[in-house]
Each structure stands twice: as C-alpha cells, then as structure tokens.
Design a protein around this motif. Structure first.
Motif, PDB file in Angstrom:
ATOM      1  N   ILE A 136       0.835  -1.203   0.000  1.00 15.49           N
ATOM      2  CA  ILE A 136       0.000   0.000   0.000  1.00 15.49           C
ATOM      3  C   ILE A 136       0.873   1.258   0.000  1.00 15.49           C
ATOM      4  CG2 ILE A 136      -1.666   1.329   1.358  1.00 15.49           C
ATOM      5  CD1 ILE A 136      -2.757  -1.467   2.308  1.00 15.49           C
ATOM      6  N   ASP A 137       1.882   1.284   0.852  1.00 15.20           N
ATOM      7  CA  ASP A 137       2.774   2.451   0.896  1.00 15.20           C
ATOM      8  C   ASP A 137       3.601   2.558  -0.380  1.00 15.20           C
ATOM      9  OD1 ASP A 137       1.825   3.082   3.372  1.00 15.20           O
ATOM     10  OD2 ASP A 137       3.542   2.277   4.486  1.00 15.20           O
ATOM     11  N   GLY A 138       4.072   1.419  -0.883  1.00 11.47           N
ATOM     12  CA  GLY A 138       4.895   1.426  -2.087  1.00 11.47           C
ATOM     13  C   GLY A 138       4.133   1.891  -3.314  1.00 11.47           C
ATOM     14  N   ALA A 139       2.817   1.615  -3.362  1.00 12.51           N
ATOM     15  CA  ALA A 139       2.010   1.994  -4.524  1.00 12.51           C
ATOM     16  C   ALA A 139       1.885   3.502  -4.661  1.00 12.51           C
ATOM     17  CB  ALA A 139       0.622   1.370  -4.421  1.00 12.51           C
ATOM     18  N   THR A 140       2.078   4.235  -3.559  1.00  6.86           N
ATOM     19  CA  THR A 140       1.996   5.697  -3.610  1.00  6.86           C
ATOM     20  C   THR A 140       3.371   6.345  -3.483  1.00  6.86           C
ATOM     21  OG1 THR A 140       1.545   5.722  -1.216  1.00  6.86           O
ATOM     22  CG2 THR A 140      -0.359   5.748  -2.693  1.00  6.86           C
ATOM     23  N   ASP A 141       4.409   5.549  -3.666  1.00  4.35           N
ATOM     24  CA  ASP A 141       5.787   6.049  -3.585  1.00  4.35           C
ATOM     25  C   ASP A 141       6.442   5.889  -4.956  1.00  4.35           C
ATOM     26  OD1 ASP A 141       8.434   6.601  -3.128  1.00  4.35           O
ATOM     27  OD2 ASP A 141       8.633   5.319  -1.369  1.00  4.35           O
ATOM     28  N   ASP A 142       6.684   7.004  -5.627  1.00  8.77           N
ATOM     29  CA  ASP A 142       7.233   6.956  -6.986  1.00  8.77           C
ATOM     30  C   ASP A 142       8.626   6.348  -7.055  1.00  8.77           C
ATOM     31  OD1 ASP A 142       4.949   8.054  -8.013  1.00  8.77           O
ATOM     32  OD2 ASP A 142       5.707  10.116  -8.026  1.00  8.77           O
ATOM     33  N   SER A 143       9.320   6.277  -5.922  1.00  6.59           N
ATOM     34  CA  SER A 143      10.665   5.703  -5.941  1.00  6.59           C
ATOM     35  C   SER A 143      10.631   4.174  -6.018  1.00  6.59           C
ATOM     36  CB  SER A 143      11.446   6.138  -4.695  1.00  6.59           C
ATOM     37  OG  SER A 143      10.901   5.556  -3.519  1.00  6.59           O
ATOM     38  N   VAL A 144       9.460   3.570  -5.783  1.00 14.64           N
ATOM     39  CA  VAL A 144       9.304   2.118  -5.865  1.00 14.64           C
ATOM     40  C   VAL A 144       8.782   1.768  -7.255  1.00 14.64           C
ATOM     41  CG1 VAL A 144       8.130   0.087  -4.925  1.00 14.64           C
ATOM     42  CG2 VAL A 144       8.803   1.958  -3.401  1.00 14.64           C
ATOM     43  N   SER A 145       9.540   0.984  -8.009  1.00 19.92           N
ATOM     44  CA  SER A 145       9.098   0.607  -9.347  1.00 19.92           C
ATOM     45  C   SER A 145       7.899  -0.326  -9.256  1.00 19.92           C
ATOM     46  CB  SER A 145      10.229  -0.075 -10.118  1.00 19.92           C
ATOM     47  OG  SER A 145      10.447  -1.393  -9.622  1.00 19.92           O
ATOM     48  N   THR A 146       7.091  -0.330 -10.297  1.00 23.49           N
ATOM     49  CA  THR A 146       5.917  -1.203 -10.316  1.00 23.49           C
ATOM     50  C   THR A 146       6.337  -2.666 -10.333  1.00 23.49           C
ATOM     51  OG1 THR A 146       4.709   0.520 -11.505  1.00 23.49           O
ATOM     52  CG2 THR A 146       3.743  -1.681 -11.513  1.00 23.49           C
TER      53      THR A 146
END
Length: 303
Positions: free
Chosen positions: A8-18
C-alpha cells in the motif's frame, strides 16, 4: 509493518518501481495460495505470451498515423480516422494489445528520445482501408492512396498501463487488508478460509479478468460506477454513492487536486481519516470498506 502495508505504501511512492511492487504481491499470492493472482503477477513481470490472457487495461485505443503515396512518388503523413468503417474493424485497427513485461514497458516509458513507438497495420488492413476510400466511407487525401499506417503508442499510453497495474496491486492489498490484515504473513490466512477466498476471487474477476470500476454500496453488495481519469464530477458522484458526506467529498476534491508533490501524502491522510470515522458514512457500509472503495476510485481518477 505487514507486507500488505509495504504494498500500500509502495504503490503511492514513486521511488518504488511497479515491477518491485508486484514482486511483493507475488509473495502475498504465494502464501495465500491465490493461483489466479499469482499467474497475473508472473505475466505482468515476464510478459503475456498469449494475447487472450491480457487484462482489459492492456488493451488500449490509440491514434493512427497514415503515410499516403501520391503523384511523383510524393509522400504525405496524416492521422487517420475510423470514419464510417465497420465498428468491428475500427476496434481492431485503432487499438493495441500490449503484452510486454512491466520492466520493458517501464524502460520504454522512461526513454526521453524522440523516437516514435508504434504497431503497423497489416498489408490486408491497408488494402481494406483503400477499398473504403473508393467506397467513400472514410476520410482520404485527393489523388493519394494509403501506403502504410502505424498505431502510435505514446509514452503516456505506456505509463497509463503501468499505473493501471500499480493501482490494481494497491486495490488488491487494500481489499485483502480490510478482511484479513494478517494476510501475506508466513503462516497467515490462506485461500482455505472462505472470507479470504471471496475477497481474492471477487477482486480478480472484477479488476483483472473483467472490466470497469466497482463501487461497494455495502459489505456484500457491489454496484458498477464508472470513473475515468481526470473526471472529477464522476469521482465525487461515485464517492457519494459509497456514502461519503458533503464535507468528506469537499475534502476529497481538495486532496486529488493538490500539487503533485503533496498529493500522495494528502491522499494517505484523507483515507486514514475516513477509516478513523472523521467523515460521516452512509448506512450499510463500514468506514474501513468505504476507505477501500474510495482508494480504488481515486486510483481510477488518477489513471
């Protein structure tokens, strides 16, 4: 912090690739025994060898650029229009099925070159279009014939598909967390438990194997309500259907229209406030379910 929280946090963090985000979904799906979700993640990461397996968000309508041949070997480039061509033909000639892996798409989407990406029409399609020109049912250039045509796949289109996969992962984690917060942990809930299986199967059939955005009107009822990218009025109408009051709707409008650098944190804060009961929610739906559905609507609005 659970693995679902990480997603959930990663989905709204642009530094985390899909791609990295979906690897975490893969772990959750494996521990759940959710085979359909696992196959979806593997296809997203490795590519879709069979076009029949593509989810709806990987089938996109695009513009087509035609190259026309005329007198004295002249060439002209001009966008084509479906005009009066048969609807079934237009749906093929002006759409693209994107089966590349997420890593490939992310690399192409980040390419700053001016090179145009596209998928050419088959020769038979060019011949068919010229036949429609002769019949006067499609736009044409006087004294020219269509020589070739290319479906234009912009980097914006690629980013849209990547974001759709990202939003799908986010919605899956939110729906699952609302029912089984410990899902994804070693020794945690699995598909053998009916509530978990229901959430996972419903999410897969609705968002991956089906189409449209689904909005919950209650714990066990879902109503179709379409929200498209950038349509604020549709977003607010759908949020109202979820049960969000006028104050909450006004706050929702403010956070989704906030500056891009502040928007992710404002959205997280808004959803947290919904879960905590800061806004009045209509009867028949809990604050947790409302927050989950609002998150999906926001994802659809952001595209």
């Amino acid at each position: 912090m659970s693995l679902l929280d990480d997603i959930i946090d990663g989905a709204t963090d642009d530094s985390v690739s899909t791609s990295n985000l979906l690897r975490k979904v893969q772990v959750v799906a494996h521990r759940l025994g959710a085979d359909d979700i696992l196959k979806w993640v593997q296809r997203e990461l490795n590519g879709y060898p069979d076009p029949e397996d593509l989810p709806p968000y990987r089938r996109v309508t695009v513009n087509v650029m035609g190259t026309w041949a005329g007198p004295m070997q002249s060439r002209l480039r001009q966008p084509l229009s479906p005009g009066q061509m048969p609807e079934d033909a237009a749906s093929v000639l002006f759409s693209v099925s994107l089966g590349a892996s997420l890593a490939e798409m992310e690399e192409l989407a980040s390419d700053a070159s001016e090179q145009e990406l596209g998928v050419p029409w088959d020769t038979t399609h060019v011949i068919a279009y010229n036949q429609w020109v002769e019949e006067g049912v499609v736009p044409f250039i006087e004294h020219y014939g269509l020589f070739s045509a290319n479906r234009i796949v912009t980097r914006g289109v690629l980013r849209g598909v990547i974001d759709a996969a990202r939003n799908t992962a986010l919605g899956f984690a939110l729906d699952l967390q609302a029912t089984a917060p410990e899902a994804g942990t070693s020794g945690g809930p699995t598909m053998a438990e009916a509530p978990v299986a229901q959430v996972v199967n419903n999410y897969y059939s609705t968002h991956i194997d089906g189409d449209g955005n689904q909005v919950a009107q209650g714990e066990n009822i879902r109503q179709r309500s379409k929200v498209v990218k950038g349509d604020l009025s549709a977003l607010l109408k759908a949020a109202e259907e979820v049960g969000l009051d006028a104050e909450g709707n006004a706050e929702l409008a403010r956070v989704v229209l906030a500056d891009a650098t502040e928007r992710p944190s404002k959205i997280r804060s808004f959803l947290s406030r919904v879960r905590e009961g800061a806004f009045q929610i209509g009867t028949g739906v809990t604050a947790e379910v409302a927050a989950t559905q609002l998150s999906e609507l926001i994802a659809a609005f952001q595209g």
